[in-house]
Design an enzyme around this catalytic site. Structure first.
Site, mmCIF file in Angstrom:
data_model
loop_
_atom_site.group_PDB
_atom_site.id
_atom_site.type_symbol
_atom_site.label_atom_id
_atom_site.label_comp_id
_atom_site.label_asym_id
_atom_site.label_seq_id
_atom_site.Cartn_x
_atom_site.Cartn_y
_atom_site.Cartn_z
ATOM 1 N N ASP A 198 0.876 -1.157 0.000
ATOM 2 C CA ASP A 198 0.000 0.000 0.000
ATOM 3 C C ASP A 198 0.924 1.219 0.000
ATOM 4 O O ASP A 198 2.095 1.129 0.346
ATOM 5 C CB ASP A 198 -0.931 -0.027 1.228
ATOM 6 C CG ASP A 198 -2.151 0.831 1.000
ATOM 7 O OD1 ASP A 198 -3.174 0.604 1.666
ATOM 8 O OD2 ASP A 198 -2.095 1.721 0.118
HETATM 9 C C1 GLC Z 1 -4.347 4.215 -0.235
HETATM 10 C C2 GLC Z 1 -5.238 3.011 -0.014
HETATM 11 C C3 GLC Z 1 -5.176 2.011 -1.141
HETATM 12 C C4 GLC Z 1 -4.988 2.748 -2.448
HETATM 13 C C5 GLC Z 1 -3.599 3.372 -2.415
HETATM 14 C C6 GLC Z 1 -3.353 4.245 -3.654
HETATM 15 O O1 GLC Z 1 -3.723 4.583 0.953
HETATM 16 O O2 GLC Z 1 -5.105 2.332 1.230
HETATM 17 O O3 GLC Z 1 -6.397 1.255 -1.135
HETATM 18 O O4 GLC Z 1 -5.096 1.855 -3.548
HETATM 19 O O5 GLC Z 1 -3.369 4.136 -1.248
HETATM 20 O O6 GLC Z 1 -4.224 5.321 -3.651
#
Ligand code: GLC
Length: 731
Positions: free
Chosen positions: A268
């Protein structure tokens, strides 16, 4: 210098790879088979320097990772989100790039897809989303999310598929097949135990291995083993005191060894905290670790400062870390590259088919919770004065909410939909309440304004023939939104008092609520009709209005329980912050395997509305229920007759419970369901086969799945609480 084979000849003429594992011969449509991909990777890998391999393992921008320019290996583009392709983000910061050709189809939220209980729709949804991702030239769409709905306060439950692992597993597989059939990779998230937003970056979840295996992992396992997901996204939180983006148990032992995952683990954004762990414990691609790549942010200075960048290269060169791990990462990333750059079509964007898909999913998601005296459907021919009240009748519910937010080509609001479907009515609108601007931080209207808004709404309701209230949660921070949990189980912005005041002056009232979470309904006895409308995306207003006027007969079923009050739900019943939201970054899932209806059934706590529940405008008679079993399967058949006067659909559900189990168990667990469309006056046969294998429990002593011999009870019904027959069988 060895002559380099041009591996990627450009989209049109590119050698290609089938989207599903193929045997060794060339796939029919001119795509490379998996075996031919591996052959190409084996040729490329030895030609790559450590720097080139490391570069592929981390971001070069907010949402892209580099290829290998000198070999013609293209860069990879990643994009949110699970409900549609997010608008283009800037190269180096979280701002939107302001393009004017990146509006998308906003599909219903995955909690709404779950409410359809319809795997065929999940596939069609995936195809449409995959096509839009292709058209936006994205290799990976960052979804679906399949974290289990543990607490009604979790800000991101709207993005997930409910409280039951069997339902989530059954829907996530066709969704993945649909997306990947277009050449777009999915990224199943957030692996694992990301069941809340409070302290999401730090909380260490302590949960029994049995609950982990039986509740929190099944949908991810199905996504990998049955779905063939091409990437998995690690979650921000910790398990076993180790960040899930580089977690030895979850990523190495379970995902890559036990489940034989051959795809890419992506972090993430900003979820990576340790170079050595990232190198050794299964992370392949590091995204967004708190740098915009240009200047100092939280100690990082450039893309080269990612954990898997210079620090990793230096550690390898010093002999502190083996290069074999890096080779495995590079192999997986090249495999993803070949799988998604494979002569696939250009996809499509915001086409009529996609709008139809958004509509089809929405119409099967809407869930009718109450309809006393058949107040619904309303008759659009009548010349009524209709008071439409509530901010969600006009507010966008597709923007905000965090990374799943979208810039839709259009989003029909309920008020507009109602005006379209009730042309003969005199429709008047009052907002009734306001929640302030979308996204982070909101300032509800000042007290005096709220009183004024409420008074205006009550006055309008008093004079009207009919009141249609449209409220619920929204995508504000600490509502249905990433980055924070709700702070209360009640509807926000003083809606309970407003709904009650409206009901006091007009009994002829329909309450329509949009949300991705449960909430309390203290006014439920004063209101004849309640519709749970989810977040339905571009087509929401049309579908809400079509349900209200009867063009659509609702067939949705709740993918999670609606407790009467927060304390009736498992984690909140302990009234212990250690159980939720955790203390000092430690949290203990004391409810163990008893989440949702498992808790309600086993503890005898009646929910306001149970898992799997949903009414219809017609009536069904389920008869001739037959249950039999062989050593390998339990077979359930039934006849479902539509005894009402409109066409409809019913979901027959089969739950199974163990009698006198040697271990603690839920009273019953969903093990099969079938949705059947049955026209008025007709009937249809349901046939559900449940593999006996699926009745196993996870034995923590032997670390193996175990089938207990003896008696089981098979429950057949139309919700977890509406059980029509129970049959005892012997295994
Ligand atoms: C965010 C989310 C994830 C998302 C990523 C990119 O923090 O937790 O679900 O795909 O970052 O935006």
């Amino acid at each position: 210098m060895k002559k380099l084979t041009p591996y990627f000849l450009g989209l049109a003429s590119m050698c290609a790879i089938a989207c599903q594992p193929q045997s060794d011969q060339k796939a029919s449509d001119g795509k490379l088979s998996e075996a031919e991909i591996e052959a190409r990777i084996n040729e490329i890998l030895p030609q790559l320097s450590i720097e080139e391999k490391s570069a592929m393992c981390h971001a070069q921008s907010k949402f892209s990772t580099p290829g290998v320019a000198r070999l013609g290996i293209p860069e990879l583009w990643w994009s949110d989100g699970p409900h549609g392709v997010r608008a283009e983000i800037n190269w180096n910061d979280w701002g939107y790039a302001g393009w004017n050709n990146d509006s998308c189809t906003a599909f219903p939220a995955l909690s709404a897809l779950a409410a359809t209980f319809n795997p065929d729709l999940a596939y069609i949804y995936g195809v449409a989303l995959g096509e839009e991702s292709r058209y936006r030239k994205k290799n990976v769409i960052l979804g679906p999310g399949v974290n289990i709905y543990r607490t009604p306060l979790n800000g991101r439950n709207f993005e997930y598929m409910g409280e039951d692992p069997f339902l989530a597993s059954t829907l996530v597989v066709p969704y993945i097949h649909g997306v990947q059939s277009t050449g777009t990779a999915t990224s199943v998230k957030h692996y694992a135990l990301n069941n809340q937003e409070d302290d999401r970056m730090g909380v260490n979840v302590q949960v029994s291995e049995r609950a982990l295996r039986e509740l929190y992992l099944p949908a991810f396992k199905a996504a990998v083993v049955d779905g063939g997901a091409w990437t998995i996204m690690g979650s921000y939180n910790r398990y076993n005191n180790q960040h899930c983006c580089h977690n030895e148990i979850l990523l190495m032992d379970i995902l890559k060894k036990e489940w034989n995952f051959d795809g890419v683990v992506v972090s993430d954004w900003g979820g990576v905290h340790d170079t050595k762990e990232a190198a050794r414990f299964g992370l392949d691609v590091e995204m967004g670790s708190f740098t915009n790549g240009l200047d100092a942010q939280l100690g990082n200075f450039s893309w080269d400062d990612y954990n898997l960048a210079k620090p990793y290269i230096n550690a390898i060169k010093k002999g502190e870390l083996p290069v074999a791990d890096l080779d495995d990462k590079a192999r997986r990333i090249l495999r993803l590259n070949f799988r998604t750059n494979n002569g696939w079509g250009p996809g499509r964007m915001t086409c009529p088919d996609h709008m139809k898909t958004a509509h089809d999913v929405a119409q099967e998601a809407v869930t009718l919770l109450k309809n006393e005296g058949a107040v619904l459907p309303l008759d659009p021919a009548k010349k009524l004065t209709i008071a439409v009240i509530g901010e969600n009748a006009t507010r966008t519910l597709v923007k905000a909410g965090g990374s799943s937010e979208l810039k839709p080509k259009y989003e029909i609001a309920p008020l507009d939909g109602i005006r379209n479907e009730f042309p003969n009515a005199n429709i008047e609108y009052a907002t009734g309440y306001t929640s302030g601007p979308a996204f982070y931080g909101f300032a509800p209207a000042p007290k005096e304004d709220q009183a004024k808004l409420k008074a205006e709404a009550v006055e309008l309701a008093q004079k009207a023939d009919l009141v249609i209230y449209v409220g619920g949660l929204n995508k504000n921070y600490q509502q249905d939104c990433e980055g924070g949990d709700r702070t209360a189980y009640e509807l926000p912005f003083n809606q309970d008092a407003l709904i009650s005041a409206l009901a006091d002056v007009n009994k002829n009232m329909v309450v329509v609520l949009a949300s991705g979470n449960a909430y309390s309904m203290p006014w439920i006895d004063k209101v004849p009709a309640v519709v749970q409308a989810w977040y339905l995306g571009s087509e929401s207003g049309n579908v809400v209005a079509e349900v209200l006027c009867g063009k659509i007969n609702p067939s949705g079923k709740l993918p999670f329980s609606f407790p009467v009050k927060l304390e009736d739900s498992a984690p909140h019943s302990f009234n212990d912050p250690m159980v939720y939201p955790g203390v000092d970054h430690q949290e203990i899932y004391k409810e163990d395997i008893l989440v949702g209806y498992r808790w309600h059934d086993t503890k005898g706590i009646k929910p306001l509305f149970p898992f799997g529940f949903g009414l219809s405008y017609t009536t069904f008679d389920v008869k001739d229920i037959k249950v039999s079993n062989t050593a390998s399967n339990i077979n359930v058949s039934a006849n479902i007759a539509n005894t009402g006067n409109v066409n409809g659909a019913e979901v027959l559900q089969v739950y199974v419970g163990k009698v006198d189990s040697k271990v603690a168990r839920a009273q019953k667990e969903l093990k099969g369901f079938q949705k059947l469309a049955v026209n008025k006056g007709a009937s249809a046969n349901a046939n559900i086969s449940i593999p006996v294998e699926s009745l196993k429990f996870y034995n923590e002593e032997t670390k193996a799945w175990e089938l207990e011999k003896g008696k089981y009870v098979v429950y057949v019904g139309t919700s977890s609480a509406d059980i029509l027959s129970t049959t005892e069988i012997e295994l």
